[in-house]
Design a protein around this motif. Structure first.
Motif, mmCIF file in Angstrom:
data_model
loop_
_atom_site.group_PDB
_atom_site.id
_atom_site.type_symbol
_atom_site.label_atom_id
_atom_site.label_comp_id
_atom_site.label_asym_id
_atom_site.label_seq_id
_atom_site.Cartn_x
_atom_site.Cartn_y
_atom_site.Cartn_z
ATOM 1 N N UNK A 67 18.283 -11.874 -13.247
ATOM 2 C CA UNK A 67 18.134 -11.107 -12.013
ATOM 3 C C UNK A 67 17.743 -11.993 -10.835
ATOM 4 N N UNK A 68 16.875 -12.959 -11.078
ATOM 5 C CA UNK A 68 16.420 -13.864 -10.017
ATOM 6 C C UNK A 68 17.271 -15.126 -9.903
ATOM 7 N N UNK A 69 18.363 -15.173 -10.636
ATOM 8 C CA UNK A 69 19.297 -16.305 -10.639
ATOM 9 C C UNK A 69 18.611 -17.619 -11.044
ATOM 10 N N UNK A 70 17.596 -17.528 -11.860
ATOM 11 C CA UNK A 70 16.915 -18.729 -12.322
ATOM 12 C C UNK A 70 17.744 -19.507 -13.331
ATOM 13 N N UNK A 71 18.712 -18.843 -13.962
ATOM 14 C CA UNK A 71 19.573 -19.548 -14.905
ATOM 15 C C UNK A 71 20.394 -20.615 -14.197
ATOM 16 N N UNK A 72 20.694 -20.392 -12.928
ATOM 17 C CA UNK A 72 21.452 -21.381 -12.152
ATOM 18 C C UNK A 72 20.558 -22.510 -11.666
ATOM 19 N N UNK A 73 19.295 -22.204 -11.414
ATOM 20 C CA UNK A 73 18.363 -23.230 -10.942
ATOM 21 C C UNK A 73 17.838 -24.094 -12.080
ATOM 22 N N UNK A 74 17.748 -23.517 -13.263
ATOM 23 C CA UNK A 74 17.282 -24.251 -14.438
ATOM 24 C C UNK A 74 18.491 -24.638 -15.280
ATOM 25 N N UNK A 75 19.260 -25.582 -14.772
ATOM 26 C CA UNK A 75 20.523 -25.942 -15.391
ATOM 27 C C UNK A 75 20.411 -26.852 -16.594
#
Length: 137
Positions: free
Chosen positions: A56-64
């Motif tokens: 939801x917070x798009x952290x999957x893209x930031x924590x690559x």
């Protein structure tokens, strides 16, 4: 915030998983079932909620540094296996009606875990190029 995630099929399945896991936890906790039943439902509720917040917070893209969809598939498959074993024991042993209800909700949760894993598996490509999150040096 990725509001599109909540309206997507994956988001709907994640929300349903979290809600059914919480209901399973409440059933097992209220019936004073074996600690393993309650712990599995509580862990599944927490992990699913954390993964939902991550997407939801798009952290999957930031924590690559971790391939999150594959980790999510692994979580879904392992949870489905544990739920199969624990919920079948809860239904077979059936110490009271709360344990039986928790076992039935746990089997519904197992189906949602399998659906989530299938949706994620259709989305990912293991042999395709991954998007880089850091610039090349």
């Amino acid at each position: 915030v990725d509001s599109g995630f909540l309206r997507s099929p994956r988001g709907a399945v994640k929300i349903a998983r979290a809600l059914v896991a919480f209901v399973t936890f409440v059933c097992f906790a209220a019936s004073r079932s074996h600690g393993a039943y309650t712990a599995l439902a509580a862990m599944e509720t927490a992990i699913t909620a954390l993964l939902s917040v991550l997407y939801l917070l798009k952290l999957d893209r930031k924590l690559g540094w971790l391939f999150w969809p594959l980790a999510d598939i692994f979580n879904s498959v392992v949870a489905a296996l544990f739920l199969l074993i624990v919920c079948l024991f809860a239904i077979i042993i059936k110490t009271n009606n709360g344990t039986l209800a928790g076992g039935v909700f746990g089997l519904v949760l197992l189906v949602l875990c399998v659906v989530d894993a299938v949706l994620l598996f259709q989305k990912i490509s293991l042999n395709g190029p991954r998007r880089r999150t850091t610039p090349a040096k």
